[in-house]
Design an enzyme around this catalytic site. Structure first.
Site, PDB file in Angstrom:
ATOM      1  N   ASP A  44      -1.836   6.729   6.417  1.00 39.41           N
ATOM      2  CA  ASP A  44      -2.776   5.778   6.074  1.00 39.41           C
ATOM      3  C   ASP A  44      -3.199   4.923   7.168  1.00 39.41           C
ATOM      4  O   ASP A  44      -2.319   4.218   7.731  1.00 39.41           O
ATOM      5  CB  ASP A  44      -2.384   4.855   4.806  1.00 39.41           C
ATOM      6  CG  ASP A  44      -3.374   3.927   4.283  1.00 39.41           C
ATOM      7  OD1 ASP A  44      -4.191   3.622   4.926  1.00 39.41           O
ATOM      8  OD2 ASP A  44      -2.943   3.237   3.430  1.00 39.41           O
ATOM      9  N   TRP A  67       0.780  -1.154  -0.202  1.00 47.85           N
ATOM     10  CA  TRP A  67      -0.016   0.009   0.012  1.00 47.85           C
ATOM     11  C   TRP A  67       0.849   1.044   0.070  1.00 47.85           C
ATOM     12  O   TRP A  67       0.485   2.134  -0.831  1.00 47.85           O
ATOM     13  CB  TRP A  67      -1.032   0.085   1.139  1.00 47.85           C
ATOM     14  CG  TRP A  67      -2.108  -1.097   1.040  1.00 47.85           C
ATOM     15  CD1 TRP A  67      -2.321  -2.177   2.231  1.00 47.85           C
ATOM     16  CD2 TRP A  67      -2.876  -1.279   0.034  1.00 47.85           C
ATOM     17  NE1 TRP A  67      -3.101  -3.027   1.403  1.00 47.85           N
ATOM     18  CE2 TRP A  67      -3.819  -2.450   0.394  1.00 47.85           C
ATOM     19  CE3 TRP A  67      -3.195  -0.619  -1.032  1.00 47.85           C
ATOM     20  CZ2 TRP A  67      -4.623  -3.055  -0.512  1.00 47.85           C
ATOM     21  CZ3 TRP A  67      -4.370  -1.337  -1.980  1.00 47.85           C
ATOM     22  CH2 TRP A  67      -5.005  -2.352  -1.585  1.00 47.85           C
ATOM     23  N   LYS A 105     -12.519  -1.744   6.694  1.00 45.18           N
ATOM     24  CA  LYS A 105     -11.789  -2.814   7.719  1.00 45.18           C
ATOM     25  C   LYS A 105     -12.384  -2.391   9.004  1.00 45.18           C
ATOM     26  O   LYS A 105     -12.601  -3.410   9.644  1.00 45.18           O
ATOM     27  CB  LYS A 105     -10.226  -2.597   7.457  1.00 45.18           C
ATOM     28  CG  LYS A 105      -9.668  -3.075   6.207  1.00 45.18           C
ATOM     29  CD  LYS A 105      -8.945  -2.307   5.345  1.00 45.18           C
ATOM     30  CE  LYS A 105      -8.551  -3.059   3.930  1.00 45.18           C
ATOM     31  NZ  LYS A 105      -7.872  -2.236   3.183  1.00 45.18           N
TER      32      LYS A 105
HETATM   33  C1  LIG Z   1      -7.094  -1.986   2.089  1.00 44.35           C
HETATM   34  C2  LIG Z   1      -6.272  -0.975   2.127  1.00 44.35           C
HETATM   35  C3  LIG Z   1      -5.984   0.262   1.136  1.00 44.35           C
HETATM   36  C4  LIG Z   1      -6.753   0.383  -0.171  1.00 44.35           C
HETATM   37  O1  LIG Z   1      -8.087   0.726  -0.036  1.00 44.35           O
HETATM   38  P1  LIG Z   1      -9.200   0.551  -0.987  1.00 44.35           P
HETATM   39  O2  LIG Z   1     -10.420   1.146  -0.421  1.00 44.35           O
HETATM   40  O3  LIG Z   1      -9.339  -0.942  -1.674  1.00 44.35           O
HETATM   41  O4  LIG Z   1      -8.613   1.396  -2.162  1.00 44.35           O
HETATM   42  C5  LIG Z   1      -4.950   1.138   1.498  1.00 44.35           C
HETATM   43  N1  LIG Z   1      -4.080   1.157   2.516  1.00 44.35           N
HETATM   44  C6  LIG Z   1      -4.187   0.324   3.367  1.00 44.35           C
HETATM   45  C7  LIG Z   1      -3.507   0.342   4.695  1.00 44.35           C
HETATM   46  C8  LIG Z   1      -5.311  -0.887   3.198  1.00 44.35           C
HETATM   47  O5  LIG Z   1      -5.371  -1.818   4.309  1.00 44.35           O
END
Ligand SMILES: *Cc1c(COP(=O)(O)O)cnc(C)c1O
Length: 363
Positions: free
Chosen positions: A175, A105, A199
């Site tokens: 993030d 990511w 999540k």
């Molecule tokens: C799942 C995830 C993403 C991507 O998210 P999307 O909504 O599928 O674009 C980005 N960063 C982290 C840490 C993630 O776990």
């Protein structure tokens, strides 16, 4: 198990939601309050929806102790759209930023940012297959970076930052897609934080961004309107039709977190859950964790056995016994248990019992 038809779902995302919340949403599904309609059928400009949005924002502000000089935005496009929005909006002084590469990511975020400016990779743990957060050497941080970017919890590899880099006046951008509301965090250390909902916050379709107000209003001139944070802040996330049902559901999850005792209580529960599995892994003769101890995630726990065949047998038997979505990401192999806020302690202890039995049979 709380509901005989429901499995223990260890999916990395979209992932398990609190059963109480699913049931409340089910009750309100056809008629919300006195509106005579489903939230899905409501105008995003209606009074009912305005209240839902306001309540969700206030609850998130309370739960995370977000100061007034930060805007809370409900956006679309997932975490991945943030990879572009961040450089488009924040690379406005010197056109460059620092990134720490702790997994796929972070790598994707850095690749996207390169389209809009200069990206300095200040550290990476790629050489050890991202089994840790790399050592950060402050002398390597760029003096002229417009921001400093980290991925707080690395969903695929199961690592997390336990201390934050000291970036001085340079805004820290984080993030938090897979760790928001899982542990306490000092918002004031950040210029911007974001998280896709699927999540730890609710269903897919909405992404939360928390942006300090001095970082608004500097988007590059060619930035699409929909990717300008200032537009969304000015319009209170109602510039266009927001993902109304996802926001409603996210609001329900926030109220559930409050009822659990807030983020501090969640963190305590998460530490207990993670300790159950890590303690088992540390003492097992068959299973072992793949991450260095000091950077272990509370949310995503990868583990393996010595060979692929045993991994495959384990996954199959786990599935048959109601433990699903335990297959690890292809870049790590083996297994991964994602145990977000909604996973009760009972789910983790049931998994550990199952692993103990499996070990006895297969050693
Ligand atoms: C799942 C995830 C993403 C991507 O998210 P999307 O909504 O599928 O674009 C980005 N960063 C982290 C840490 C993630 O776990």
């Amino acid at each position: 198990m709380m509901n005989p038809k429901r499995v223990w779902n260890f999916s990395a995302g979209p992932s398990m939601l609190p059963l109480e919340v699913l049931e409340q949403a089910q009750q309100e599904f056809v008629c919300y309050g006195s509106s005579g309609m489903s939230v899905m059928e409501m105008s995003h400009r209606s009074k009912d929806f305005a209240n839902i949005l306001e309540q969700a924002k206030n609850d998130l502000r309370d739960l995370m102790h977000i100061p007034e000089n930060y805007h809370i935005l409900f956006l679309q496009g997932g975490g991945s759209t943030q990879f572009a929005m961040i450089p488009l909006n924040l690379m406005y002084k010197n056109g460059c930023a620092d990134y720490v590469i702790t997994g796929q990511w972070a790598k994707k975020a850095a690749e996207e940012a390169k389209r809009y400016g200069t990206v300095n990779i200040v550290a990476s743990s790629a050489d050890t297959n991202f089994d840790r957060i790399p050592q950060l050497d402050e002398t390597k941080f760029s003096k002229n970076a417009d921001y400093f970017y980290i991925t707080l919890n690395n969903t695929i590899y199961g690592t997390r930052y336990t201390t934050l880099p000291n970036t001085g006046d340079i805004p820290l951008v984080g993030d938090m897609s897979s760790s928001i509301l899982s542990e306490e965090i000092d918002i004031t250390k950040f210029g911007l934080l974001f998280a896709g909902a699927q999540k730890n916050l609710g269903p897919a379709g909405v992404t939360v961004a928390i942006v300090r107000d001095d970082l608004l209003g500097h988007a590059k001139p060619y930035t699409p309107t929909m990717l300008d944070y200032a537009i969304h802040a000015k319009n209170d996330s109602l510039y266009n039709t927001p993902p109304t049902y996802s926001i409603y559901f996210l609001g329900k999850v926030l109220q559930w977190v409050k009822a659990q005792g807030g983020v501090k209580a969640m963190q305590q529960k998460n530490e207990e859950k993670a300790a159950l599995l890590y303690n088992f892994l540390d003492n097992s003769k068959l299973f072992y964790g793949t991450v260095v101890k000091e950077h272990r995630s509370l949310m995503n726990i990868p583990f393996i056995t010595p060979d692929d065949e045993t991994n495959a047998i384990f996954l199959k038997e786990a599935q048959q016994n109601g433990f699903v979505n335990l297959k690890g990401h292809r870049s790590v192999g083996g297994m991964r248990a994602s145990i977000y806020n909604a996973m009760p302690k009972e789910g983790v202890s049931d998994l550990v019992d199952f692993m103990r039995d499996f070990e006895t049979k297969h050693l």
